[in-house]
Write a protein that holds these residues in place. Structure first.
Motif, mmCIF file in Angstrom:
data_model
loop_
_atom_site.group_PDB
_atom_site.id
_atom_site.type_symbol
_atom_site.label_atom_id
_atom_site.label_comp_id
_atom_site.label_asym_id
_atom_site.label_seq_id
_atom_site.Cartn_x
_atom_site.Cartn_y
_atom_site.Cartn_z
ATOM 1 N N GLN A 1 32.934 43.824 37.003
ATOM 2 C CA GLN A 1 32.872 44.084 38.441
ATOM 3 C C GLN A 1 31.477 43.724 38.984
ATOM 4 O OE1 GLN A 1 34.216 48.006 39.178
ATOM 5 N NE2 GLN A 1 34.084 47.834 41.401
ATOM 6 N N GLN A 2 30.441 44.106 38.247
ATOM 7 C CA GLN A 2 29.074 43.798 38.685
ATOM 8 C C GLN A 2 28.821 42.296 38.707
ATOM 9 O OE1 GLN A 2 25.591 45.735 37.185
ATOM 10 N NE2 GLN A 2 26.672 47.632 36.851
ATOM 11 N N GLU A 3 29.357 41.624 37.703
ATOM 12 C CA GLU A 3 29.196 40.177 37.630
ATOM 13 C C GLU A 3 29.815 39.523 38.872
ATOM 14 O OE1 GLU A 3 31.469 38.470 34.459
ATOM 15 O OE2 GLU A 3 30.438 36.543 34.575
ATOM 16 N N TYR A 4 30.981 39.994 39.234
ATOM 17 C CA TYR A 4 31.671 39.460 40.422
ATOM 18 C C TYR A 4 30.840 39.729 41.672
ATOM 19 C CZ TYR A 4 35.229 39.015 44.055
ATOM 20 O OH TYR A 4 35.923 38.666 45.184
ATOM 21 N N SER A 5 30.293 40.935 41.727
ATOM 22 C CA SER A 5 29.505 41.312 42.901
ATOM 23 C C SER A 5 28.263 40.422 43.017
ATOM 24 C CB SER A 5 29.117 42.785 42.768
ATOM 25 O OG SER A 5 28.220 43.134 43.762
ATOM 26 N N ASP B 1 38.801 35.151 32.418
ATOM 27 C CA ASP B 1 37.618 34.626 33.111
ATOM 28 C C ASP B 1 37.551 35.113 34.554
ATOM 29 O OD1 ASP B 1 36.762 33.246 30.920
ATOM 30 O OD2 ASP B 1 37.950 31.466 31.396
ATOM 31 N N THR B 2 38.694 35.422 35.111
ATOM 32 C CA THR B 2 38.724 35.761 36.536
ATOM 33 C C THR B 2 38.601 37.279 36.757
ATOM 34 O OG1 THR B 2 41.116 35.811 36.373
ATOM 35 C CG2 THR B 2 40.119 33.785 37.227
ATOM 36 N N PHE B 3 38.109 37.633 37.956
ATOM 37 C CA PHE B 3 38.022 39.045 38.332
ATOM 38 C C PHE B 3 38.905 39.269 39.561
ATOM 39 C CE2 PHE B 3 36.111 42.370 41.019
ATOM 40 C CZ PHE B 3 36.148 43.436 40.140
ATOM 41 N N ASP B 4 39.726 40.277 39.490
ATOM 42 C CA ASP B 4 40.558 40.644 40.629
ATOM 43 C C ASP B 4 39.876 41.826 41.320
ATOM 44 O OD1 ASP B 4 42.389 41.657 42.367
ATOM 45 O OD2 ASP B 4 44.074 41.658 40.946
ATOM 46 N N PRO B 5 39.421 41.641 42.576
ATOM 47 C CA PRO B 5 38.696 42.724 43.254
ATOM 48 C C PRO B 5 39.457 44.049 43.284
ATOM 49 C CG PRO B 5 38.632 40.725 44.546
ATOM 50 C CD PRO B 5 39.576 40.466 43.422
ATOM 51 N N LYS B 6 40.786 43.987 43.170
ATOM 52 C CA LYS B 6 41.577 45.235 43.173
ATOM 53 C C LYS B 6 41.505 45.929 41.820
ATOM 54 C CE LYS B 6 44.969 43.391 46.354
ATOM 55 N NZ LYS B 6 46.121 42.508 46.237
ATOM 56 N N LYS B 7 41.065 45.201 40.786
ATOM 57 C CA LYS B 7 41.080 45.764 39.430
ATOM 58 C C LYS B 7 39.670 45.960 38.893
ATOM 59 C CE LYS B 7 45.601 44.114 38.011
ATOM 60 N NZ LYS B 7 46.332 43.293 37.067
ATOM 61 N N GLY B 8 38.999 46.896 39.497
ATOM 62 C CA GLY B 8 37.674 47.253 39.008
ATOM 63 C C GLY B 8 37.773 48.439 38.059
#
Lengths: 170, 159
Positions: free
Chosen positions: A143-147, A68-75
């Motif tokens: 990544q887009q979802e996080y952005s 569920d989580t996004f790590d900004p370093k792991k795009g």
């Protein structure tokens, strides 16, 4: 139920029944296995190593997409970098194999450029269908979802364009 | 990942899920249903298998990691007692759990990954025949091609 009375073929479809061993017997068995494996590892071909590394990357991508989580370093760029590194090839070589300009590949790797659908598909073919275009796409979407969730300057900018909104009362 | 439902005619694949055993699951891991005293394995990593549309455990597995040897050992696998023997409903339970251990090993150790087990002597050749396990002296193991094949057969393959 007495498992010893069941046919071995049935047992192995549903069980792993351990042998009774003392700690010392287990230690000796593990030592013996280590020696056997050491010999095999030396004989492992480069192709077999590459397969293992690619499979490891594929599993990391699959599990990361499910998180569920996004790590900004792991795009997308992070996993593309890993994909290129494990092949021990120069970036210019990989760019040529993907038929894209080396600058475009650099931009994709630095995250300054978002990948398009053609890149996902070319990467799938490049990996011999091992890592699917769908999973490269999902990485990019994550990544887009996080952005979208976190880009406050974009949200503030776009909010000004909305001239009306639904009146919802609860 | 799927099990084969032998209760249907013809047998049909049923989606399966493997997930960590939660504390609340432990009381369901009784000797009556799962043949062993699982309390003895609570210090190990425990996984359960269920079909996607049911919360009931069908199988359980205990693992121990040996990071210095890039190896995961399968301590025990058991199917639930009502799904066992010639009249069982679901096939592939142990295969899926062994395949899962292989997947965990590759995720952790890459091309150095190894999964090992120390089964009862009378079962050794049957594990070798069914899962392509290699002779490691006093135990069986999987690494390289046979290990990747099990992941392909039991985890990634779609019916």
């Amino acid at each position: 139920m007495n498992l010893d009375a069941i046919a071995p073929e049935e047992i192995v479809d549903g069980f792993m029944l351990p042998a009774k061993m003392t700690l010392e017997q287990k230690r000796q068995a593990d030592q013996q296995l280590a020696v056997i494996r050491q010999k095999r590892l030396v004989e492992q071909s480069e192709q077999e190593k590459l397969y293992g590394q690619l499979l490891q990357l594929k599993i990391h991508i699959e599990d990361y997409i499910k998180q569920d989580t996004f790590d900004p370093k792991k795009g997308f760029a992070y996993f593309l970098q890993l994909y290129i590194e494990l092949q021990h090839k120069k970036k210019i070589e990989v760019a040529s194999e993907l038929d894209i300009h080396k600058t475009k590949l650099s931009q994709l790797l630095s995250g300054r450029r978002a990948p398009s659908e053609d890149i996902f598909i070319r990467l799938e073919f490049h990996s011999n269908q091992f890592i699917s275009a769908r999973n490269w796409f999902r990485l990019s979407m994550k990544q887009q979802e996080y952005s979208i969730m976190t880009n406050s300057s974009l949200r503030n900018k776009e909010k000004k364009h909305v001239k009306g909104h639904l009146a919802l009362e609860f | 990942m799927y099990l084969l439902n032998r209760g249907a005619n013809p047998p049909t694949p049923v989606e399966a899920i493997i997930e960590p055993i939660a504390v609340s699951d432990l009381k369901k891991l009784t000797k009556k249903d799962f043949h062993f005293t699982w309390k003895d394995f609570t210090e190990t990593e425990l996984w359960k298998l269920r079909i996607a549309d049911s919360k009931d455990m069908l199988g359980a597995m205990s693992l121990t990691y040996y990071p210095l040897e890039y190896r995961i050992e399968i301590n025990l696998i058991a199917s639930r007692s009502d799904n066992f023997g010639p009249g069982k409903q679901y096939d592939r339970i142990a295969g899926c759990l062994i395949g899962w251990a292989c997947r965990l090993a590759v995720k952790e150790y890459g091309y150095l990954a190894c999964v090992s087990l120390k089964p009862k002597t009378r079962l050794v050749k049957h594990y070798q025949n069914k899962y392509g396990m290699l002779d490691g002296g006093q135990q069986l193991y999987l690494e390289g091609r046979p290990l990747y094949t099990l992941i392909q057969t039991y985890i990634d393959h779609e019916p």
